[in-house]
Design a protein around this motif. Structure first.
Motif, PDB file in Angstrom:
ATOM      1  N   TRP A   1      71.045 -84.454  41.657  1.00  0.00           N
ATOM      2  CA  TRP A   1      71.837 -84.794  40.486  1.00  0.00           C
ATOM      3  C   TRP A   1      71.222 -86.066  39.921  1.00  0.00           C
ATOM      4  O   TRP A   1      71.053 -87.055  40.627  1.00  0.00           O
ATOM      5  CB  TRP A   1      73.305 -85.036  40.843  1.00  0.00           C
TER       6      TRP A   1
ATOM      7  N   PRO B   1      69.353 -70.583  37.916  1.00  0.00           N
ATOM      8  CA  PRO B   1      68.219 -71.492  38.068  1.00  0.00           C
ATOM      9  C   PRO B   1      66.983 -70.834  38.682  1.00  0.00           C
ATOM     10  O   PRO B   1      65.861 -71.058  38.217  1.00  0.00           O
ATOM     11  CB  PRO B   1      68.768 -72.607  38.956  1.00  0.00           C
TER      12      PRO B   1
ATOM     13  N   LEU C   1      67.683 -80.253  45.697  1.00  0.00           N
ATOM     14  CA  LEU C   1      68.649 -80.229  44.607  1.00  0.00           C
ATOM     15  C   LEU C   1      69.059 -81.673  44.358  1.00  0.00           C
ATOM     16  O   LEU C   1      69.532 -82.352  45.259  1.00  0.00           O
ATOM     17  CB  LEU C   1      69.879 -79.389  44.955  1.00  0.00           C
TER      18      LEU C   1
ATOM     19  N   GLN D   1      71.983 -84.322  34.763  1.00  0.00           N
ATOM     20  CA  GLN D   1      71.208 -83.113  34.951  1.00  0.00           C
ATOM     21  C   GLN D   1      71.171 -82.737  36.428  1.00  0.00           C
ATOM     22  O   GLN D   1      71.195 -83.607  37.302  1.00  0.00           O
ATOM     23  CB  GLN D   1      69.780 -83.363  34.450  1.00  0.00           C
ATOM     24  N   LEU D   2      71.073 -81.456  36.698  1.00  0.00           N
ATOM     25  CA  LEU D   2      70.788 -80.945  38.033  1.00  0.00           C
ATOM     26  C   LEU D   2      69.344 -80.471  38.040  1.00  0.00           C
ATOM     27  O   LEU D   2      68.906 -79.763  37.126  1.00  0.00           O
ATOM     28  CB  LEU D   2      71.709 -79.778  38.393  1.00  0.00           C
TER      29      LEU D   2
ATOM     30  N   ALA E   1      64.678 -76.163  36.686  1.00  0.00           N
ATOM     31  CA  ALA E   1      64.266 -75.401  37.866  1.00  0.00           C
ATOM     32  C   ALA E   1      62.754 -75.432  37.976  1.00  0.00           C
ATOM     33  O   ALA E   1      62.055 -74.940  37.086  1.00  0.00           O
ATOM     34  CB  ALA E   1      64.763 -73.963  37.769  1.00  0.00           C
TER      35      ALA E   1
ATOM     36  N   LYS F   1      76.263 -78.980  32.129  1.00  0.00           N
ATOM     37  CA  LYS F   1      75.170 -79.724  32.753  1.00  0.00           C
ATOM     38  C   LYS F   1      73.841 -79.176  32.249  1.00  0.00           C
ATOM     39  O   LYS F   1      73.663 -77.974  32.116  1.00  0.00           O
ATOM     40  CB  LYS F   1      75.188 -79.566  34.272  1.00  0.00           C
ATOM     41  N   ARG F   2      72.887 -80.090  32.031  1.00  0.00           N
ATOM     42  CA  ARG F   2      71.511 -79.670  31.841  1.00  0.00           C
ATOM     43  C   ARG F   2      70.991 -79.334  33.231  1.00  0.00           C
ATOM     44  O   ARG F   2      71.322 -80.001  34.212  1.00  0.00           O
ATOM     45  CB  ARG F   2      70.673 -80.787  31.220  1.00  0.00           C
ATOM     46  N   VAL F   3      70.175 -78.294  33.317  1.00  0.00           N
ATOM     47  CA  VAL F   3      69.645 -77.854  34.608  1.00  0.00           C
ATOM     48  C   VAL F   3      68.159 -77.568  34.453  1.00  0.00           C
ATOM     49  O   VAL F   3      67.739 -76.912  33.498  1.00  0.00           O
ATOM     50  CB  VAL F   3      70.378 -76.585  35.107  1.00  0.00           C
TER      51      VAL F   3
END
Length: 160
Positions: A86, A60, A84, A96-97, A25, A21-23
């Motif tokens: 998705w 993150p 948060l 992505q998250l 923050a 997953k792309r994340v």
């Protein structure tokens, strides 16, 4: 090959095939009057919350703190998760998250110490919630509103 080595190889193969997953923050940071810190990236059409992409195997929360230090020379302790999300695949991007952490309230001395340290950031500003939402992309404006509500309620907001 020992049983332990075979098991490790089996698990490593499975790990290599699992989705990544792309994340992102971001941090919700306020000044002592409650205005929200925004950054204007040079590579986007809209303002954004400070933060950025999480690197491989980076937590993150640590990524948000790192990005803030790299972009504006600020050091904060990221608090609890406020939002948060998705975000499903769109355009050229996979899913992505997106995390928004409570970045706390800056002292006047911290506000004065802000300096742009990264050419990806053109400028920064503090804005009241209504003005901040008008400066952001619609999806980020909605996230900011939810993060602001989460500050007041103490409840993390999750959305898909």
């Amino acid at each position: 090959m020992t049983d332990d080595e075979e098991r490790f190889a089996y698990l490593a193969e499975g790990n290599a095939r699992q989705a990544r997953k792309r994340v992102a923050a971001d941090l919700l940071i306020r000044d002592d009057t409650g205005r929200i810190l925004l950054v204007n990236p040079t590579y986007k059409d809209h303002w954004d919350l400070p933060g950025g992409m999480v690197e491989s195997n980076e937590p993150p929360r640590a990524a948000g703190v790192r990005e803030l230090a790299e972009e504006l020379g600020l050091t904060v302790t990221a608090g609890r998760v406020l939002v948060l999300d998705w975000v499903g695949p769109h355009g050229p991007w996979d899913d992505q998250l997106v995390f928004i952490f409570d970045g706390g309230t800056l002292s006047p001395a911290q506000v004065k110490s802000i300096r742009i340290c990264d050419p990806e950031i053109g400028e920064y500003a503090f804005a009241e919630l209504t003005e901040a939402k008008s400066m952001l992309r619609p999806d980020m404006a909605q996230r900011l509103a939810r993060a602001h509500d989460a500050l007041a309620t103490g409840v993390t907001d999750y959305s898909e």
